[in-house]
Design a protein around this motif. Structure first.
Motif, PDB file in Angstrom:
ATOM      1  N   SER A 173       0.845  -1.206   0.000  1.00 61.58           N
ATOM      2  CA  SER A 173       0.000   0.000   0.000  1.00 61.58           C
ATOM      3  C   SER A 173       0.873   1.246   0.000  1.00 61.58           C
ATOM      4  O   SER A 173       2.080   1.181   0.288  1.00 61.58           O
ATOM      5  CB  SER A 173      -0.887   0.003   1.242  1.00 61.58           C
ATOM      6  OG  SER A 173      -0.074   0.184   2.388  1.00 61.58           O
ATOM      7  N   GLU A 204      -0.250   0.138  -4.750  1.00 62.82           N
ATOM      8  CA  GLU A 204      -1.181   1.260  -4.754  1.00 62.82           C
ATOM      9  C   GLU A 204      -0.485   2.479  -5.358  1.00 62.82           C
ATOM     10  O   GLU A 204       0.600   2.861  -4.917  1.00 62.82           O
ATOM     11  CB  GLU A 204      -1.612   1.538  -3.308  1.00 62.82           C
ATOM     12  CG  GLU A 204      -2.896   2.298  -3.206  1.00 62.82           C
ATOM     13  CD  GLU A 204      -3.391   2.449  -1.761  1.00 62.82           C
ATOM     14  OE1 GLU A 204      -4.544   2.834  -1.584  1.00 62.82           O
ATOM     15  OE2 GLU A 204      -2.611   2.197  -0.829  1.00 62.82           O
ATOM     16  N   GLY A 217      -6.742   3.862  -3.149  1.00 56.83           N
ATOM     17  CA  GLY A 217      -7.781   3.013  -3.743  1.00 56.83           C
ATOM     18  C   GLY A 217      -7.551   2.620  -5.191  1.00 56.83           C
ATOM     19  O   GLY A 217      -8.379   1.962  -5.809  1.00 56.83           O
ATOM     20  N   THR A 221      -9.440  -0.459  -9.475  1.00 50.28           N
ATOM     21  CA  THR A 221      -9.901   0.393  -8.379  1.00 50.28           C
ATOM     22  C   THR A 221     -10.616  -0.484  -7.360  1.00 50.28           C
ATOM     23  O   THR A 221     -11.351  -1.397  -7.746  1.00 50.28           O
ATOM     24  CB  THR A 221     -10.890   1.454  -8.916  1.00 50.28           C
ATOM     25  OG1 THR A 221     -10.248   2.096 -10.008  1.00 50.28           O
ATOM     26  CG2 THR A 221     -11.223   2.490  -7.862  1.00 50.28           C
ATOM     27  N   GLY A 222     -10.394  -0.213  -6.070  1.00 53.22           N
ATOM     28  CA  GLY A 222     -11.099  -0.974  -5.033  1.00 53.22           C
ATOM     29  C   GLY A 222     -10.239  -1.143  -3.810  1.00 53.22           C
ATOM     30  O   GLY A 222      -9.190  -0.515  -3.685  1.00 53.22           O
ATOM     31  N   ASP A 223     -10.695  -2.009  -2.899  1.00 53.17           N
ATOM     32  CA  ASP A 223      -9.860  -2.255  -1.727  1.00 53.17           C
ATOM     33  C   ASP A 223      -8.861  -3.364  -2.068  1.00 53.17           C
ATOM     34  O   ASP A 223      -9.061  -4.149  -2.994  1.00 53.17           O
ATOM     35  CB  ASP A 223     -10.716  -2.610  -0.504  1.00 53.17           C
ATOM     36  CG  ASP A 223     -11.482  -3.890  -0.729  1.00 53.17           C
ATOM     37  OD1 ASP A 223     -10.937  -4.968  -0.424  1.00 53.17           O
ATOM     38  OD2 ASP A 223     -12.606  -3.806  -1.266  1.00 53.17           O
ATOM     39  N   ARG A 224      -7.797  -3.384  -1.296  1.00 53.07           N
ATOM     40  CA  ARG A 224      -6.658  -4.261  -1.614  1.00 53.07           C
ATOM     41  C   ARG A 224      -7.068  -5.731  -1.726  1.00 53.07           C
ATOM     42  O   ARG A 224      -6.693  -6.413  -2.691  1.00 53.07           O
ATOM     43  CB  ARG A 224      -5.628  -4.071  -0.504  1.00 53.07           C
ATOM     44  CG  ARG A 224      -4.349  -4.830  -0.647  1.00 53.07           C
ATOM     45  CD  ARG A 224      -3.364  -4.158   0.271  1.00 53.07           C
ATOM     46  NE  ARG A 224      -2.225  -4.946   0.605  1.00 53.07           N
ATOM     47  CZ  ARG A 224      -1.216  -4.473   1.362  1.00 53.07           C
ATOM     48  NH1 ARG A 224      -1.251  -3.256   1.845  1.00 53.07           N
ATOM     49  NH2 ARG A 224      -0.181  -5.238   1.626  1.00 53.07           N
ATOM     50  N   GLU A 225      -7.868  -6.217  -0.773  1.00 53.08           N
ATOM     51  CA  GLU A 225      -8.240  -7.643  -0.786  1.00 53.08           C
ATOM     52  C   GLU A 225      -9.092  -7.980  -2.008  1.00 53.08           C
ATOM     53  O   GLU A 225      -8.893  -9.005  -2.656  1.00 53.08           O
ATOM     54  CB  GLU A 225      -8.999  -8.025   0.493  1.00 53.08           C
ATOM     55  CG  GLU A 225      -8.100  -8.207   1.719  1.00 53.08           C
ATOM     56  CD  GLU A 225      -7.453  -6.901   2.157  1.00 53.08           C
ATOM     57  OE1 GLU A 225      -8.121  -5.842   2.035  1.00 53.08           O
ATOM     58  OE2 GLU A 225      -6.280  -6.924   2.591  1.00 53.08           O
TER      59      GLU A 225
END
Ligand code: AMP
Ligand code: MN
Ligand code: MN
Length: 319
Positions: free
Chosen positions: A223, A258, A262, A297-301
């Protein structure tokens, strides 16, 4: 088009563009062409526009002449795009391309749909720099052009070892060496040398890596906050995904990082069977069978799960 001189003739100004996040082949091919134009068509006004690149490339002749600000009113007779597989990869440079009278693209990405009037696309060739050599008049290639093209070739072939390396690649590298390329310095300082923060971030990413698909896939992610803690930026991550691919038994390496809150860049490499450009294309990206990338695009998981499921499908297709 058989030779680049054909499009230089009769034009008075040229803009040279590469892709966003310029790599060694992008910087090398753009600057190699810039020096070639200065020699082959000295009356021509040539400008190179590139996003800021890694400071290691400041070693290349002409790196200081590159424009990083794309806000120009100029309308060029000719716009030559190097190493960019589609219009979206030009970033702010697209506006310069759109205004030019004659547009040319020299590239080696098989996903290139052809977005300029003239396209020289050689998907089998290891680097755009190598294609440019073939398009140039050898006697007009000076030391500066040779240094830049050699750098581009070395970077996109992993220092002349990827499968895309041919005997012709080595022959061209030899001809460039004969023009006075300081190859030891170029390879060490632009390819292998790492800063302390680059070394530490690589260590962290490797330590966090996991195996899946019976050891055929290795993946890791980082991140912005984790990079910041080690004083690193997304520009410091070059070479990590290649290092991961070296693991015994691995076919595909996947590295997610990242780039803005995001937004994740996925970099993939494969060893010999899987076509990672297919997984990248599912998310609007592209590249080559052995090296490809895309943005998500989105959360890491969530992003990691989506990428891994595509990679696993690609691996299963080659079982
Ligand atoms: P990278 O993992 O960024 O070193 O990229 C590997 C290869 O995939 C390079 O040849 C890139 O040109 C290509 N590539 C990377 N990201 C993208 C993208 N978002 N769209 C199209 N091609 C990409
Ligand atoms: Mn490139
Ligand atoms: Mn390239």
């Amino acid at each position: 088009m058989r030779k680049i001189d054909e499009v230089l003739a009769g034009n008075r100004s040229a803009a040279i563009l590469g892709h966003i996040h310029p790599d060694g082949d992008c910087v090398g091919s753009c600057l190699g062409l810039y020096h070639y134009i200065k020699k082959a068509a000295p009356q021509m006004e040539a400008d190179v526009y590139l996003e800021p690149f890694r400071k290691e490339f400041f070693l290349l002749p002409g790196a200081g002449d590159v424009h990083h600000d794309f806000q120009t009113e100029k309308i060029y007779d000719l716009c030559i795009v190097c190493d960019a597989s589609d219009r979206g990869r030009l970033g702010a440079g697209a506006a310069i391309l759109d205004r030019a009278r004659v547009t040319v693209c020299v590239d080696h990405h098989k996903t290139n749909p052809g977005f300029t009037q003239i396209t020289v696309l050689c998907p089998e060739t290891g680097s755009t720099s190598e294609i440019l050599f073939e398009l140039m008049e050898e006697s007009l290639i000076g030391r500066e052009t040779a240094v830049c093209l050699y750098t581009g070739m070395a970077h996109d072939t992993g220092v002349f070892k990827y499968q895309s390396t041919t005997s012709r690649t080595m022959e061209i590298a030899g001809k460039l060496m004969d023009k006075g390329v300081p190859f030891t310095e170029i390879i060490d300082q632009t390819f292998y040398q790492k800063s302390f923060s680059q070394t530490r971030i690589m260590g962290k990413v490797l330590l966090d890596s996991q195996l899946c698909a019976d050891g055929q896939c290795i993946y890791s992610s980082v991140s912005l906050a984790e990079m910041e803690a080690l004083g690193a930026t997304p520009m410091d991550l070059e070479g990590i995904v290649e290092q991961m691919r070296l693991v015994d038994g691995v076919e595909v390496s996947l590295f997610l990082y990242e780039t803005a809150p995001g937004i994740f860049k996925a970099s993939m490499r494969s060893k010999s069977r899987a076509d990672v450009s297919r997984a990248a294309a599912r998310f609007g990206g592209g590249g080559h069978a052995r090296a490809a990338g895309c943005s998500l695009t989105g959360d890491r998981e969530g992003v990691l799960a989506a990428m891994l499921s595509c990679v696993k499908e690609e691996l299963a297709a080659h079982d």
